[in-house]
Design a protein around this motif. Structure first.
Motif, short mmCIF file in Angstrom:
data_model
loop_
_atom_site.label_atom_id
_atom_site.label_comp_id
_atom_site.label_asym_id
_atom_site.label_seq_id
_atom_site.Cartn_x
_atom_site.Cartn_y
_atom_site.Cartn_z
N ASP A 122 -6.90 8.31 -0.60
CA ASP A 122 -5.75 9.01 -1.20
C ASP A 122 -4.52 8.12 -1.17
O ASP A 122 -3.39 8.58 -1.31
N ARG A 123 -4.73 6.82 -0.95
CA ARG A 123 -3.63 5.85 -1.00
C ARG A 123 -3.86 4.90 -2.17
O ARG A 123 -4.91 4.92 -2.79
N THR A 124 -2.88 4.06 -2.43
CA THR A 124 -2.99 3.12 -3.54
C THR A 124 -2.63 1.72 -3.08
O THR A 124 -1.56 1.50 -2.53
N SER A 125 -3.56 0.79 -3.29
CA SER A 125 -3.27 -0.63 -3.06
C SER A 125 -2.67 -1.16 -4.35
O SER A 125 -3.22 -0.95 -5.43
N ASN A 161 4.98 12.61 -3.40
CA ASN A 161 3.66 13.01 -2.92
C ASN A 161 3.76 14.20 -1.97
O ASN A 161 2.83 14.98 -1.85
N LYS A 162 4.91 14.33 -1.29
CA LYS A 162 5.07 15.43 -0.32
C LYS A 162 5.42 16.75 -0.99
O LYS A 162 5.35 17.80 -0.39
N LYS A 216 8.12 2.77 -3.23
CA LYS A 216 7.39 3.39 -2.13
C LYS A 216 8.06 4.69 -1.70
O LYS A 216 7.41 5.71 -1.53
N ASP A 249 6.21 8.21 -2.11
CA ASP A 249 5.97 8.92 -0.86
C ASP A 249 6.64 10.29 -0.90
O ASP A 249 6.07 11.30 -0.51
N THR A 305 0.88 -1.17 0.00
CA THR A 305 0.00 0.00 0.00
C THR A 305 0.91 1.21 0.00
O THR A 305 1.84 1.30 0.81
N PHE A 306 0.69 2.11 -0.95
CA PHE A 306 1.51 3.33 -1.05
C PHE A 306 0.71 4.50 -0.51
O PHE A 306 -0.48 4.64 -0.81
N ASN A 307 1.37 5.36 0.27
CA ASN A 307 0.72 6.56 0.78
C ASN A 307 0.79 7.66 -0.27
O ASN A 307 1.39 8.71 -0.06
N ALA A 308 0.20 7.37 -1.41
CA ALA A 308 0.23 8.31 -2.53
C ALA A 308 -0.99 8.02 -3.39
O ALA A 308 -1.45 6.88 -3.45
#
Length: 152
Positions: free
Chosen positions: A107-110, A150-151, A143, A147, A14-17
């Motif tokens: 707002d994340r991607t599996s 995304n910031k 990742k 990540d 899972t990506f926080n993006a």
């Protein structure tokens, strides 16, 4: 035909993006060079025709100067959903199909990555050769890349 499950190795992350960013990381050469290949390897995009039937070819440079070539042909591309391609990672792996599957999760991607091998025996052999560590390292880099992007 062998059972598909017995010929497939999978990794999930899972990506926080957002999904658009993760998709771009997979589909744009300037992003691919940032994360493709295990840690410590530099990647060069030799060919990148991101369309069904299009070819891709990347060179991965080892710290010792050796070069690995990865190549394939895109079989199916569904925007923000899946990228399916034939793939060779010479000399380690040849004649496999790779499937990158993307799923929006707020707002994340599996993300699911499957490698389908021609036979069950080949699949087991690839697993023993360190499939999980090798690809795991690649997706750790992906990742980190998404990540960080995304910031921005």
């Amino acid at each position: 035909m062998n059972n598909l499950n017995n010929r497939t190795l999978s990794l999930q992350r899972t990506f926080n993006a957002p999904i658009e960013l993760v998709w771009e990381a997979w589909s744009q050469p300037e992003h691919i060079v940032q994360w493709w290949g295990p840690k410590g390897m530099e990647t060069k995009v030799i060919e990148h025709n991101f369309s069904e039937g299009g070819a891709w070819k990347y060179a991965m440079l080892m710290p010792d100067g050796n070069e690995f070539i990865a190549d394939g042909i895109y079989i199916k591309i569904v925007k923000l959903e899946k990228i399916i391609s034939s793939a060779n990672f010479k000399p380690m792996t040849e004649g496999v199909e790779i499937q990158a599957l993307f799923e929006k999760d707020g707002d994340r991607t599996s993300f699911t990555f499957n490698v389908v091998h021609p036979t069950e025996e080949y699949c087991k052999q690839q697993e023993k050769m360190g499939f999980m560590n090798g690809w795991g390292s690649v997706f750790d880099r992906l990742k980190e890349f998404v990540d960080t992007s995304n910031k921005k």
